[in-house]
Design a protein around this motif. Structure first.
Motif, PDB file in Angstrom:
ATOM      1  N   TYR A 176       3.417   2.253  -9.235  1.00  0.00           N
ATOM      2  CA  TYR A 176       3.735   2.895  -7.959  1.00  0.00           C
ATOM      3  C   TYR A 176       2.539   3.690  -7.447  1.00  0.00           C
ATOM      4  N   GLY A 177       1.815   4.326  -8.379  1.00  0.00           N
ATOM      5  CA  GLY A 177       0.627   5.063  -7.989  1.00  0.00           C
ATOM      6  C   GLY A 177      -0.459   4.149  -7.458  1.00  0.00           C
ATOM      7  N   MET A 178      -0.556   2.936  -8.004  1.00  0.00           N
ATOM      8  CA  MET A 178      -1.539   1.972  -7.533  1.00  0.00           C
ATOM      9  C   MET A 178      -1.184   1.463  -6.136  1.00  0.00           C
ATOM     10  N   VAL A 179       0.078   1.131  -5.946  1.00  0.00           N
ATOM     11  CA  VAL A 179       0.515   0.520  -4.685  1.00  0.00           C
ATOM     12  C   VAL A 179       0.701   1.572  -3.603  1.00  0.00           C
ATOM     13  N   GLY A 180       1.318   2.696  -3.973  1.00  0.00           N
ATOM     14  CA  GLY A 180       1.655   3.705  -2.978  1.00  0.00           C
ATOM     15  C   GLY A 180       2.931   3.322  -2.255  1.00  0.00           C
ATOM     16  N   GLY A 181       3.148   3.937  -1.100  1.00  0.00           N
ATOM     17  CA  GLY A 181       4.336   3.602  -0.325  1.00  0.00           C
ATOM     18  C   GLY A 181       5.136   4.826   0.046  1.00  0.00           C
ATOM     19  N   VAL A 182       6.448   4.737  -0.091  1.00  0.00           N
ATOM     20  CA  VAL A 182       7.349   5.788   0.374  1.00  0.00           C
ATOM     21  C   VAL A 182       7.205   7.038  -0.491  1.00  0.00           C
ATOM     22  N   TYR A 183       7.517   8.185   0.093  1.00  0.00           N
ATOM     23  CA  TYR A 183       7.410   9.444  -0.644  1.00  0.00           C
ATOM     24  C   TYR A 183       8.754   9.895  -1.210  1.00  0.00           C
ATOM     25  N   LYS A 184       9.835   9.229  -0.817  1.00  0.00           N
ATOM     26  CA  LYS A 184      11.143   9.519  -1.395  1.00  0.00           C
ATOM     27  C   LYS A 184      11.952   8.234  -1.425  1.00  0.00           C
ATOM     28  N   PHE A 185      12.929   8.177  -2.325  1.00  0.00           N
ATOM     29  CA  PHE A 185      13.687   6.944  -2.521  1.00  0.00           C
ATOM     30  C   PHE A 185      15.147   7.136  -2.110  1.00  0.00           C
ATOM     31  N   THR A 186      15.526   6.360  -1.120  1.00  0.00           N
ATOM     32  CA  THR A 186      16.905   6.213  -0.668  1.00  0.00           C
ATOM     33  C   THR A 186      17.176   4.710  -0.613  1.00  0.00           C
ATOM     34  N   PRO A 187      18.404   4.285  -0.398  1.00  0.00           N
ATOM     35  CA  PRO A 187      18.633   2.834  -0.283  1.00  0.00           C
ATOM     36  C   PRO A 187      17.744   2.164   0.756  1.00  0.00           C
ATOM     37  N   VAL A 188      17.547   2.819   1.912  1.00  0.00           N
ATOM     38  CA  VAL A 188      16.719   2.235   2.967  1.00  0.00           C
ATOM     39  C   VAL A 188      15.243   2.260   2.568  1.00  0.00           C
ATOM     40  N   SER A 189      14.780   3.405   2.068  1.00  0.00           N
ATOM     41  CA  SER A 189      13.358   3.510   1.717  1.00  0.00           C
ATOM     42  C   SER A 189      13.004   2.617   0.533  1.00  0.00           C
ATOM     43  N   THR A 190      13.957   2.400  -0.379  1.00  0.00           N
ATOM     44  CA  THR A 190      13.704   1.491  -1.501  1.00  0.00           C
ATOM     45  C   THR A 190      13.492   0.071  -1.001  1.00  0.00           C
ATOM     46  N   PHE A 191      14.312  -0.348  -0.040  1.00  0.00           N
ATOM     47  CA  PHE A 191      14.137  -1.677   0.557  1.00  0.00           C
ATOM     48  C   PHE A 191      12.784  -1.775   1.259  1.00  0.00           C
ATOM     49  N   ILE A 192      12.399  -0.717   1.980  1.00  0.00           N
ATOM     50  CA  ILE A 192      11.099  -0.699   2.652  1.00  0.00           C
ATOM     51  C   ILE A 192       9.976  -0.756   1.630  1.00  0.00           C
ATOM     52  N   GLU A 193      10.136  -0.060   0.502  1.00  0.00           N
ATOM     53  CA  GLU A 193       9.105  -0.071  -0.538  1.00  0.00           C
ATOM     54  C   GLU A 193       8.934  -1.467  -1.132  1.00  0.00           C
ATOM     55  N   ILE A 194      10.037  -2.198  -1.317  1.00  0.00           N
ATOM     56  CA  ILE A 194       9.944  -3.565  -1.837  1.00  0.00           C
ATOM     57  C   ILE A 194       9.142  -4.440  -0.879  1.00  0.00           C
ATOM     58  N   LEU A 195       9.437  -4.327   0.415  1.00  0.00           N
ATOM     59  CA  LEU A 195       8.673  -5.085   1.411  1.00  0.00           C
ATOM     60  C   LEU A 195       7.207  -4.679   1.384  1.00  0.00           C
ATOM     61  N   TYR A 196       6.972  -3.382   1.226  1.00  0.00           N
ATOM     62  CA  TYR A 196       5.604  -2.876   1.204  1.00  0.00           C
ATOM     63  C   TYR A 196       4.846  -3.400  -0.018  1.00  0.00           C
ATOM     64  N   ILE A 197       5.499  -3.442  -1.173  1.00  0.00           N
ATOM     65  CA  ILE A 197       4.841  -3.940  -2.392  1.00  0.00           C
ATOM     66  C   ILE A 197       4.467  -5.410  -2.235  1.00  0.00           C
ATOM     67  N   ILE A 198       5.384  -6.204  -1.662  1.00  0.00           N
ATOM     68  CA  ILE A 198       5.080  -7.623  -1.432  1.00  0.00           C
ATOM     69  C   ILE A 198       3.871  -7.753  -0.515  1.00  0.00           C
ATOM     70  N   GLY A 199       3.854  -6.962   0.564  1.00  0.00           N
ATOM     71  CA  GLY A 199       2.719  -7.006   1.482  1.00  0.00           C
ATOM     72  C   GLY A 199       1.435  -6.542   0.829  1.00  0.00           C
ATOM     73  N   TYR A 200       1.538  -5.534  -0.032  1.00  0.00           N
ATOM     74  CA  TYR A 200       0.350  -5.028  -0.723  1.00  0.00           C
ATOM     75  C   TYR A 200      -0.260  -6.103  -1.618  1.00  0.00           C
ATOM     76  N   ILE A 201       0.579  -6.797  -2.366  1.00  0.00           N
ATOM     77  CA  ILE A 201       0.073  -7.816  -3.293  1.00  0.00           C
ATOM     78  C   ILE A 201      -0.507  -9.001  -2.529  1.00  0.00           C
TER      79      ILE A 201
END
Length: 722
Positions: free
Chosen positions: A376-401
């Motif tokens: 998570y430290g390598m990828v970065g992304g959301v600063y807090k985790f909620t159901p919506v932000s977790t979904f956004i983080e998954i999309l962000y990780i895919i885009g990052y890779i």
């Protein structure tokens, strides 16, 4: 045991159609006997050596050994003595016996050479993860992988599979030899992952080229082997990603990779022992019986699965290598003693880092579940985790890779190889040059520039160059960003949409290879695509295009405010809006549309309006000089094939009508790929852009004219001239 399996099962493969029941039974009994003995020894060396444990080990071996004897007895009772050849049940049973032997041998040797692992509590093993972890240890070790690969290799030489079965078989035992877990510890994980990825890329190229060569019409047997090997790639990629991410405990972390290896073994040996005869269709022509292989009825589903599996497996492999280079620390770096060079052509810092990672062995800086935090430290992304932000983080990780240089290189090697294959079969010199420019643009403009050049000379621009160049919109980047769009617009005015979509954009490489060109047929087979064959955007596409531009502008504004003020209210849970927009559009949605081509048609980014850059250059292309023109409208009127339309990458079916009516064709969708020009049986179509306009104004003759000022019409493959 390895020698026994090679010789005995080689005999079984050679005689699988005529081997007697008694020989089948004898092979089954002796093979089970070896496996049960190994299991008994394993039980003995991993428990306290008292009378009860010794008796338990002996009884355990006898119970396992009795299973094939019971199966033989049942076979005799059902009249098996007169049976010749293997049955489907025999093939499945022998596959299971080989896997049982190999796993038992791997477990036995692993514990034999690790004498500190003793006093294993079998009474609680099945109620905890210890059993899973130790099973993985027995599979993810050189004691299992090397003997199994050797057996596969020799059985391959005996069976001599044909077609795609041959390449799928080679791929399996070659990848196992480069398994990240070959040494049974963390020191080989990265090097093995690189080797495994390289093998995967090579064979994916072979399979893609085969699919393209057969124009997506695959024989059922080859389609089955392609489907199974891509399932194996998918499982191997997922197992590698999970194992690399966790690492500790080693056995438990790599259990999914172990299951992928077992799946590959099941497919490999099952296909070797299978007695299934090739399906054929018999047709009579002039009293001659012709046998042909049966073709897959609905290849679109298979092509869709192959594209999805290749993308996901490459995503996992790239993610694992990105994390490995981030988390692994070489314990001795010779290159640290070398000076660091800086410059536009020599990316000192970046090249230095890359070389450092390849000159010494690797050990992980950390292991265990804590690695998830490091990832998570390598990828970065959301600063807090909620159901919506977790979904956004998954999309962000895919885009990052998918935006990482690792993924771009993996995918680029595949697609560029297919483009080179297309260049080799092309006769059009102009298209060859265009594809070579597209390759150069992908390497320099999408991969090397944004990722490897010194940022002092080349920095990332938001939205610029699409994949590989995403960034936040800092104030000092506003003018370069606007300048890049102005440059695209100017090029489109002068040379048409092909200056960007068929040259600078990464899609030119994705669509320009043999695989992409073979999927043009889906423009007319797809129900969705058939509704978009007009030269203009439909109302629904205009709505999408408008929405994409509104989203891009809002993302830019919020990104500017976020980078200027630093306020989180202008971000998406801490993610820069410009970066998230780019990741979602170019690094996720683009790939979703690409592997959906069998259902939405070819060139979805060019004709469905969601690519804001594409709609921009399309708009200026219509306003500018570029158009398609014909030398003689009458030729189009009498043409029966209308191949210009059926070969079009975007599926512009109105092209022939426009040629007949006005002798030219303009469209906001036309990307100037030139497929229509090469498909025309009369050579009647040509590009017209600013160069032709200047030639006319300067009084120079058009190069399409002969010495008399008239067009020369030649029908291809004939000697007829007009």
């Amino acid at each position: 045991m390895v020698t026994y399996i090679i010789f005995v099962f080689s005999y079984l493969i050679r005689h699988k159609y005529d081997i007697s029941f008694l020989k089948v039974a004898a092979i089954g009994i002796f093979t089970a006997m070896m496996a049960s003995m190994l299991d008994a020894f394993l039980l003995y060396i991993t428990t306290v050596h008292d009378f009860i444990d010794t008796a338990l080990a002996f009884s355990f071996g006898m119970i396992l050994m009795s299973q094939p004897i019971v199966a033989t007895f049942v076979g005799v009772m059902h009249g098996g003595l007169d049976r010749k050849g293997l049955t489907r049940a025999n093939a499945t049973a022998f596959t299971g016996l080989i896997i049982w032997n190999e796993v038992s041998m791997g477990l036995f040797l692993f514990y034999l050479f690790n004498p500190t692992i003793i006093h294993f509590d079998y009474y609680h093993a099945f109620y905890s993860l210890d059993f899973v972890s130790d099973l993985s240890n027995g599979i993810n070790t050189i004691y299992f992988l090397v003997p199994m690969s050797v057996e596969m290799f020799f059985l391959y030489l005996v069976y001599k599979p044909k077609g795609m079965h041959k390449y799928a078989s080679i791929s399996i035992f070659t990848m196992d030899l480069f398994a990240p877990t070959l040494l049974g510890n963390n020191t080989f994980v990265f090097i093995g992952g690189v080797g495994e990825t390289a093998v995967m890329i090579i064979f994916m190229i072979i399979f893609f080229e085969y699919i393209a060569k057969h124009r997506l019409m695959l024989p059922e047997d080859d389609a089955y082997h392609i489907k199974m090997i891509f399932i194996d790639y998918l499982l191997m990629g997922a197992g590698t990603f999970i194992g690399t991410l966790l690492l500790d405990p080693f056995g438990l972390a790599w259990i999914f990779f172990a299951m992928a290896i077992i799946f590959g073994m099941i497919y490999y040996f099952q296909s070797m022992f299978s007695i299934k005869k090739p399906k054929v269709e018999e047709k009579t022509s002039n009293n001659v019986v012709v046998k042909r292989k049966k073709i897959v009825n609905k290849p679109a589903r298979l092509i869709f699965f192959v594209l999805v599996a290749s993308f996901v497996s490459e995503l996992f492999m790239a993610g694992s290598m990105d994390f490995a280079t981030y988390n692994y620390l070489p314990f001795f770096r010779v290159i640290d003693t070398l000076p660091v060079y800086h410059g536009a052509s020599v990316a000192g810092f970046y090249a230095q880092d890359v070389l450092k990672e390849f000159v010494s062995p690797f050990v992980p800086a950390s292991t265990g579940p804590y690695n998830l935090i490091i990832f998570y430290g390598m990828v970065g992304g959301v600063y807090k985790f909620t159901p919506v932000s977790t979904f956004i983080e998954i999309l962000y990780i895919i885009g990052y890779i998918t935006d990482s240089p690792t993924f771009l290189l993996i995918m680029g090697i595949e697609m560029i190889t297919l483009v080179v294959a297309q260049i080799r079969i092309l006769k059009d010199r102009g298209k060859k040059i265009n594809l070579m420019f597209a390759i150069a643009a992908y390497l320099l403009y999408t991969t090397i520039g944004p990722n490897f050049l010194n940022p002092l000379y080349y920095n990332r621009l938001p939205f610029w160059a699409n994949t590989g160049a995403q960034a936040a919109l800092y104030p000092y980047l506003v003018l370069p960003l606007l300048g890049s769009y102005a440059l695209y617009a100017l090029l489109a005015l002068l040379f048409g949409r092909r200056s960007y979509c068929s040259t600078l954009c990464p899609s030119a490489v994705m669509y320009g290879g043999t695989l992409g060109q073979s999927m043009i047929k889906y423009n007319y087979e797809s129900k969705v695509s058939r509704k978009q064959r007009t030269s203009y955007f439909t109302d629904s596409v205009l709505f999408i295009a408008t929405g994409s531009w509104i989203w891009a502008i809002l993302a830019s504004l919020f990104s500017y405010m976020y980078t200027t003020t630093g306020s989180l209210r202008f971000s998406i849970y801490g993610i820069d809006p410009s970066v998230f927009y780019s990741y979602f559009i170019w690094n996720l949605l683009w790939y979703v549309f690409f592997f959906s081509i069998p259902f939405v048609g070819m060139s979805p980014c060019r004709k469905y309006g969601w690519c804001s850059t594409g709609t921009l250059v399309g708009f200026f292309s219509v306003l500018g000089f570029f158009k398609l023109k014909v030398k003689d409208k009458n030729v189009c009127r009498t043409c029966e094939t209308k191949e210009c339309a059926t070969s079009c990458e975007v599926g512009l079916s109105t092209m022939p009508g426009s040629f007949i009516k006005s002798g030219q064709f303009k469209s906001v969708k036309c990307v100037g790929s030139g497929d229509c020009i090469r498909a025309c049986p009369y050579g009647n179509i040509y590009f017209y852009d600013v160069r032709n306009y200047l030639r006319e104004k300067l009084g120079h003759k058009n190069k399409e004219l002969n010495n008399d000022g008239e067009f020369v019409m030649v029908k291809k493959n004939t000697e007829l001239k007009k």
